[in-house]
Write a protein that holds these residues in place. Structure first.
Motif, PDB file in Angstrom:
ATOM      1  N   ASP A   1       0.847  -1.190   0.000  1.00 22.93           N
ATOM      2  CA  ASP A   1       0.000   0.000   0.000  1.00 22.93           C
ATOM      3  C   ASP A   1       0.884   1.243   0.000  1.00 22.93           C
ATOM      4  OD1 ASP A   1       0.837   0.532   2.663  1.00 22.93           O
ATOM      5  OD2 ASP A   1      -0.863  -0.545   3.514  1.00 22.93           O
ATOM      6  N   ALA A   2       0.252   2.410   0.002  1.00 17.86           N
ATOM      7  CA  ALA A   2       1.004   3.658  -0.144  1.00 17.86           C
ATOM      8  C   ALA A   2       1.995   3.867   0.996  1.00 17.86           C
ATOM      9  CB  ALA A   2       0.035   4.836  -0.229  1.00 17.86           C
ATOM     10  N   GLU A   3       1.612   3.505   2.214  1.00 18.71           N
ATOM     11  CA  GLU A   3       2.521   3.693   3.346  1.00 18.71           C
ATOM     12  C   GLU A   3       3.708   2.740   3.267  1.00 18.71           C
ATOM     13  OE1 GLU A   3       0.900   4.153   7.302  1.00 18.71           O
ATOM     14  OE2 GLU A   3      -1.054   4.694   6.463  1.00 18.71           O
ATOM     15  N   GLU A   4       3.465   1.530   2.808  1.00 22.33           N
ATOM     16  CA  GLU A   4       4.565   0.585   2.646  1.00 22.33           C
ATOM     17  C   GLU A   4       5.541   1.068   1.575  1.00 22.33           C
ATOM     18  OE1 GLU A   4       3.183  -3.864   3.464  1.00 22.33           O
ATOM     19  OE2 GLU A   4       1.797  -2.825   2.126  1.00 22.33           O
ATOM     20  N   VAL A   5       5.013   1.578   0.486  1.00 16.26           N
ATOM     21  CA  VAL A   5       5.888   2.092  -0.574  1.00 16.26           C
ATOM     22  C   VAL A   5       6.705   3.272  -0.064  1.00 16.26           C
ATOM     23  CG1 VAL A   5       5.949   3.210  -2.846  1.00 16.26           C
ATOM     24  CG2 VAL A   5       4.436   1.248  -2.459  1.00 16.26           C
ATOM     25  N   GLU A   6       6.106   4.104   0.758  1.00 15.62           N
ATOM     26  CA  GLU A   6       6.860   5.233   1.313  1.00 15.62           C
ATOM     27  C   GLU A   6       7.986   4.745   2.211  1.00 15.62           C
ATOM     28  OE1 GLU A   6       8.376   8.863   2.132  1.00 15.62           O
ATOM     29  OE2 GLU A   6       6.966   8.284   0.537  1.00 15.62           O
ATOM     30  N   SER A   7       7.754   3.707   2.987  1.00 18.72           N
ATOM     31  CA  SER A   7       8.831   3.132   3.801  1.00 18.72           C
ATOM     32  C   SER A   7       9.943   2.589   2.918  1.00 18.72           C
ATOM     33  CB  SER A   7       8.281   2.017   4.700  1.00 18.72           C
ATOM     34  OG  SER A   7       7.386   2.539   5.661  1.00 18.72           O
ATOM     35  N   LEU A   8       9.574   1.947   1.815  1.00 21.14           N
ATOM     36  CA  LEU A   8      10.577   1.453   0.875  1.00 21.14           C
ATOM     37  C   LEU A   8      11.351   2.603   0.248  1.00 21.14           C
ATOM     38  CD1 LEU A   8       8.456  -1.344  -0.837  1.00 21.14           C
ATOM     39  CD2 LEU A   8      10.555  -1.713   0.455  1.00 21.14           C
ATOM     40  N   ARG A   9      10.674   3.692  -0.090  1.00 23.11           N
ATOM     41  CA  ARG A   9      11.367   4.865  -0.642  1.00 23.11           C
ATOM     42  C   ARG A   9      12.412   5.369   0.337  1.00 23.11           C
ATOM     43  NH1 ARG A   9       6.133   7.005  -1.878  1.00 23.11           N
ATOM     44  NH2 ARG A   9       5.590   6.615  -4.070  1.00 23.11           N
ATOM     45  N   ARG A  10      12.034   5.452   1.596  1.00 14.80           N
ATOM     46  CA  ARG A  10      12.964   5.959   2.605  1.00 14.80           C
ATOM     47  C   ARG A  10      14.152   5.013   2.777  1.00 14.80           C
ATOM     48  NH1 ARG A  10       9.694   6.263   7.676  1.00 14.80           N
ATOM     49  NH2 ARG A  10      11.641   7.041   8.593  1.00 14.80           N
ATOM     50  N   ALA A  11      13.885   3.715   2.754  1.00 15.73           N
ATOM     51  CA  ALA A  11      14.970   2.740   2.877  1.00 15.73           C
ATOM     52  C   ALA A  11      15.933   2.862   1.700  1.00 15.73           C
ATOM     53  CB  ALA A  11      14.397   1.326   2.960  1.00 15.73           C
ATOM     54  N   CYS A  12      15.388   3.033   0.507  1.00  7.76           N
ATOM     55  CA  CYS A  12      16.234   3.180  -0.679  1.00  7.76           C
ATOM     56  C   CYS A  12      17.024   4.484  -0.622  1.00  7.76           C
ATOM     57  CB  CYS A  12      15.386   3.127  -1.941  1.00  7.76           C
ATOM     58  SG  CYS A  12      14.683   1.496  -2.296  1.00  7.76           S
ATOM     59  N   ALA A  13      16.394   5.544  -0.128  1.00  5.78           N
ATOM     60  CA  ALA A  13      17.084   6.832  -0.044  1.00  5.78           C
ATOM     61  C   ALA A  13      18.264   6.765   0.911  1.00  5.78           C
ATOM     62  CB  ALA A  13      16.102   7.923   0.396  1.00  5.78           C
ATOM     63  N   VAL A  14      18.121   6.035   2.019  1.00 10.48           N
ATOM     64  CA  VAL A  14      19.227   5.873   2.964  1.00 10.48           C
ATOM     65  C   VAL A  14      20.400   5.178   2.281  1.00 10.48           C
ATOM     66  CG1 VAL A  14      19.968   4.606   5.025  1.00 10.48           C
ATOM     67  CG2 VAL A  14      17.851   5.928   5.072  1.00 10.48           C
ATOM     68  N   ALA A  15      20.113   4.108   1.540  1.00 11.41           N
ATOM     69  CA  ALA A  15      21.182   3.373   0.861  1.00 11.41           C
ATOM     70  C   ALA A  15      21.837   4.239  -0.214  1.00 11.41           C
ATOM     71  CB  ALA A  15      20.628   2.094   0.253  1.00 11.41           C
ATOM     72  N   ASP A  16      21.036   4.944  -0.985  1.00 12.04           N
ATOM     73  CA  ASP A  16      21.581   5.839  -2.007  1.00 12.04           C
ATOM     74  C   ASP A  16      22.560   6.841  -1.396  1.00 12.04           C
ATOM     75  OD1 ASP A  16      20.378   5.027  -4.455  1.00 12.04           O
ATOM     76  OD2 ASP A  16      18.519   6.055  -3.935  1.00 12.04           O
ATOM     77  N   LEU A  17      22.134   7.490  -0.315  1.00 11.11           N
ATOM     78  CA  LEU A  17      22.954   8.540   0.292  1.00 11.11           C
ATOM     79  C   LEU A  17      24.206   7.953   0.921  1.00 11.11           C
ATOM     80  CD1 LEU A  17      23.346  11.481   0.957  1.00 11.11           C
ATOM     81  CD2 LEU A  17      21.865  11.187   2.970  1.00 11.11           C
ATOM     82  N   ALA A  18      24.101   6.782   1.538  1.00  6.38           N
ATOM     83  CA  ALA A  18      25.271   6.164   2.162  1.00  6.38           C
ATOM     84  C   ALA A  18      26.360   5.899   1.130  1.00  6.38           C
ATOM     85  CB  ALA A  18      24.872   4.867   2.860  1.00  6.38           C
ATOM     86  N   LEU A  19      25.979   5.353  -0.023  1.00  5.86           N
ATOM     87  CA  LEU A  19      26.966   5.078  -1.057  1.00  5.86           C
ATOM     88  C   LEU A  19      27.540   6.380  -1.616  1.00  5.86           C
ATOM     89  CD1 LEU A  19      28.507   3.141  -2.863  1.00  5.86           C
ATOM     90  CD2 LEU A  19      26.543   3.129  -4.429  1.00  5.86           C
ATOM     91  N   ALA A  20      26.691   7.366  -1.825  1.00  9.47           N
ATOM     92  CA  ALA A  20      27.162   8.642  -2.365  1.00  9.47           C
ATOM     93  C   ALA A  20      28.190   9.285  -1.438  1.00  9.47           C
ATOM     94  CB  ALA A  20      25.985   9.582  -2.590  1.00  9.47           C
TER      95      ALA A  20
END
Length: 371
Positions: A145-164
């Motif tokens: 659902d929309a809230e689950e997708v938002e949690s996934l977005r945040r998880a992906c954003a953390v990984a993106d920023l860590a690598l950057a």
């Protein structure tokens, strides 16, 4: 009605369709999905026709009484160290004749214990029937659902920023070891708000990059190495998953050729993600690109998998997969070409299937990065 309560109502409807009187949910992640409980011991007895005398029951032990009261305020609480047998006894007392159970989670010993509890509880009357409801909760979990997708977005954003941040600070450089890079990447994700890494971070340098699931060790990064990084962050219990492959120093022609091939295959796989697409066909869209280049034997795993409360969940996207994609499914697309003794390339994203183009959640560039 809470999201958890709505999910329980969907399960209740499924139980009614199957002629069940109750469902005993014992998989902790399924319990979390249906109740919100995040502790280490919990189970749910969901009744098809609950009443004030025999309501749904959430079971746990005394360590979690307070936590259960906070996280599961809308389900009656049963506190018993022997959580699952206690719930089974309550099912018998409530007159349940057919009880669904998660056969893919219950061990042979656990099943024997359940059967004994039901037999003893029946006290000479008809013993309730245990009925497999294999993956009855995992199937709806595949659609977020929309809230689950938002949690996934945040998880992906953390990984993106860590690598950057690591790349910008020069942490991916010759002389460091795979273990050092992996531990620093994990620490950076935690510092950026992750609850934990999604799984054991893969850092594979040089010839090790040809091993799809290499475990990082003391191997030193060297100039000219391919460096494969497969990692993710967990946020709100939801996992991200991303792989990027870079080159340290000068990139050889063969490295660029393999990278361009994998990038083309990955783009084809992403483009094939659509509502109603057969998972085998999605895999083939990417795999055929690699096979046409003569590397069929060097792509040795499925194209992708679902992600959510588990790092690997439905749907499986591969030659042996089954089913079709639906809107709201969060999946990975991760083709690779692995040349033993030389090196390998994998490029992986997490995406969400939508009625239009899939939504890309892992935003780190897929251009070949030469550090």
């Amino acid at each position: 009605m809470s999201r958890a309560a709505e999910r329980r109502e969907r399960l209740r409807a499924t139980a009614a369709e199957r002629g069940l009187d109750a469902v005993l949910v014992t998989n902790l992640l399924n319990v979390r999905y249906l109740t919100g409980f995040t502790g280490s011991n919990g189970a749910l007895l969901l009744r098809t026709d609950p009443s004030s005398a025999h309501p749904d029951l959430f079971g746990t032990d005394g360590r979690y009484t307070t936590q259960a009261g906070t996280q599961v305020p809308d389900v009656a609480l049963l506190v018993d160290r022997g959580t699952v047998p206690a719930l089974a006894r309550e099912a018998v007392r409530g007159g349940a004749g057919r009880i669904g159970y998660e056969s893919h989670e219950v061990t042979v010993d656990d099943l024997g214990q359940l059967e004994r509890v039901l037999t003893d509880g029946a006290a000479g009357a008809a013993v309730p029937e245990l009925v497999s409801v294999r993956r009855v909760v995992e199937e709806p979990r595949a659609v977020k659902d929309a809230e689950e997708v938002e949690s996934l977005r945040r998880a992906c954003a953390v990984a993106d920023l860590a690598l950057a941040e690591l790349a910008a600070e020069g942490a991916l450089r010759p002389g460091r070891t795979e273990l050092q890079v992996g531990r620093e990447l994990d620490a950076r994700m935690l510092a950026l708000g992750a609850e934990a890494p999604s799984f054991e971070t893969i850092v594979a340098a040089g010839a090790n990059s040809a091993i799809p699931h290499h475990r990082p060790d003391g191997t030193e990064l060297r100039p000219g190495d391919l460096l494969k990084l497969d990692f993710g962050a967990t946020v709100d219990g939801y996992h991200s998953d991303m792989t990027r492959t870079v080159v340290l120093g000068h990139a050889a022609d063969w490295q660029r050729e393999v990278y361009e091939l994998v990038a083309a295959a990955q783009a084809a796989g992403r483009a094939a993600l659509a509502v109603g697409a057969d998972v085998v066909a999605v895999d083939a869209a990417s795999r055929d690109v690699i096979a046409a280049a003569g590397h069929a034997d060097h792509f040795t795993h499925g194209l992708g998998h679902g992600v959510g409360l588990e790092i690997h969940e439905a749907p499986g996207i591969g030659p042996l997969g089954a089913g079709t994609l639906a809107a709201g499914m969060a999946v990975t697309v991760e083709p690779g070409v692995y040349l033993p003794g030389h090196g390998g390339v994998r490029i992986e994203d997490t995406l969400v299937v939508t009625a239009d183009a899939p939504e890309l959640l892992t935003l780190t560039s897929k251009e070949l990065l030469v550090l």
